[in-house]
Structure formats: structure tokens, C-alpha cells
Design a protein around this motif. Structure first.
Motif, PDB file in Angstrom:
ATOM      1  N   SER A  26       0.835  -1.207   0.000  1.00  0.00           N
ATOM      2  CA  SER A  26       0.000   0.000   0.000  1.00  0.00           C
ATOM      3  C   SER A  26       0.865   1.251   0.000  1.00  0.00           C
ATOM      4  O   SER A  26       0.552   2.241  -0.672  1.00  0.00           O
ATOM      5  N   LEU A  55       1.161   4.255  -2.912  1.00  0.00           N
ATOM      6  CA  LEU A  55       0.969   5.677  -2.646  1.00  0.00           C
ATOM      7  C   LEU A  55       2.195   6.515  -2.980  1.00  0.00           C
ATOM      8  O   LEU A  55       2.072   7.646  -3.436  1.00  0.00           O
ATOM      9  N   GLU A  56       3.370   5.973  -2.734  1.00  0.00           N
ATOM     10  CA  GLU A  56       4.618   6.746  -2.897  1.00  0.00           C
ATOM     11  C   GLU A  56       5.554   6.043  -3.868  1.00  0.00           C
ATOM     12  O   GLU A  56       6.181   5.044  -3.522  1.00  0.00           O
ATOM     13  N   HIS A  76       1.420  12.286   1.393  1.00  0.00           N
ATOM     14  CA  HIS A  76       0.164  11.608   1.695  1.00  0.00           C
ATOM     15  C   HIS A  76      -0.026  11.505   3.205  1.00  0.00           C
ATOM     16  O   HIS A  76       0.893  11.145   3.940  1.00  0.00           O
ATOM     17  N   GLU A 115      -1.582   9.368   4.914  1.00  0.00           N
ATOM     18  CA  GLU A 115      -1.441   7.998   5.425  1.00  0.00           C
ATOM     19  C   GLU A 115       0.009   7.645   5.727  1.00  0.00           C
ATOM     20  O   GLU A 115       0.296   6.754   6.523  1.00  0.00           O
TER      21      GLU A 115
END
Length: 109
Positions: free
Chosen positions: A5, A9-10, A51, A53
């Protein structure tokens, strides 16, 4: 959150993971790699992440653990050191001709 995950995202994280593996393969220590990659890692996860998160301490520690795993896999893939005879070292030249402080001209009694 898991590593997959985080990578989704990155996009910087897979590049850091490959850099860790390469550093381990090339003989860099974990501390040297961590010091060299700290700025990029801090921008990808932790306080500097874009982000929300990824702005947690848990995300930062998970990223460090994943990079350490990649580094150690690279370090384990290093070829075994070659057994080189001491006379093959260039810095060893001249050791046989050195003078000693002991008088070795007479046998020990």
C-alpha cells in the motif's frame, strides 16, 4: 498499512528499495546507506510525506524495516571473498627488507 500500500501511494519507495539492495550488494554498511538515504526517506514517509497515510511514525518504521530487508538481501548476495595470498597486496612490498631492532645475526641461547 502494509508495504504494498505504501509503494502504491509513494513511487519513491521502490527506488529506495532497489538502492538499498544495490548498496548491500556493493558492500555498503546499513548505517552508511541509512545516512545517505535519510533525506529521501523522510520526504517519502514520516513528517515530510505528501500523503496523510504516510505521515505516521509506523509508516516510517515500516519503510525502514523494508529497506533493511532489501539491504540485507543484497548483502547476502555478495560473492564470497577471494582468498588472496599476502604477497599479492601492493602495500606489503618491502616488508621482507625491513630492518629490525633486534640483533638476529647470532642464534638465540
Amino acid at each position: 498499512m502494509d508495504w504494498r500500500s505504501m509503494v502504491w501511494l509513494e513511487p519513491e519507495l521502490p527506488r529506495l528499495e532497489e538502492a538499498a539492495r544495490t548498496a548491500g550488494r556493493n558492500g555498503a554498511t546499513w548505517d552508511d546507506f541509512l545516512e545517505a538515504s535519510h533525506q529521501a526517506l523522510s520526504k517519502a514517509v514520516g513528517r515530510g510525506a505528501q500523503h496523510d497515510e504516510l505521515q505516521t511514525a509506523e509508516a516510517y518504521e515500516l519503510a525502514r524495516a523494508a529497506l533493511y530487508t532489501a539491504w540485507s538481501k543484497g548483502a547476502k548476495s555478495q560473492p564470497a571473498p577471494v582468498d588472496v595470498q599476502p604477497d599479492h597486496f601492493p602495500w606489503a612490498a618491502g616488508f621482507d627488507e625491513q630492518q629490525t631492532f633486534l640483533d638476529t645475526s647470532e642464534p638465540y641461547r
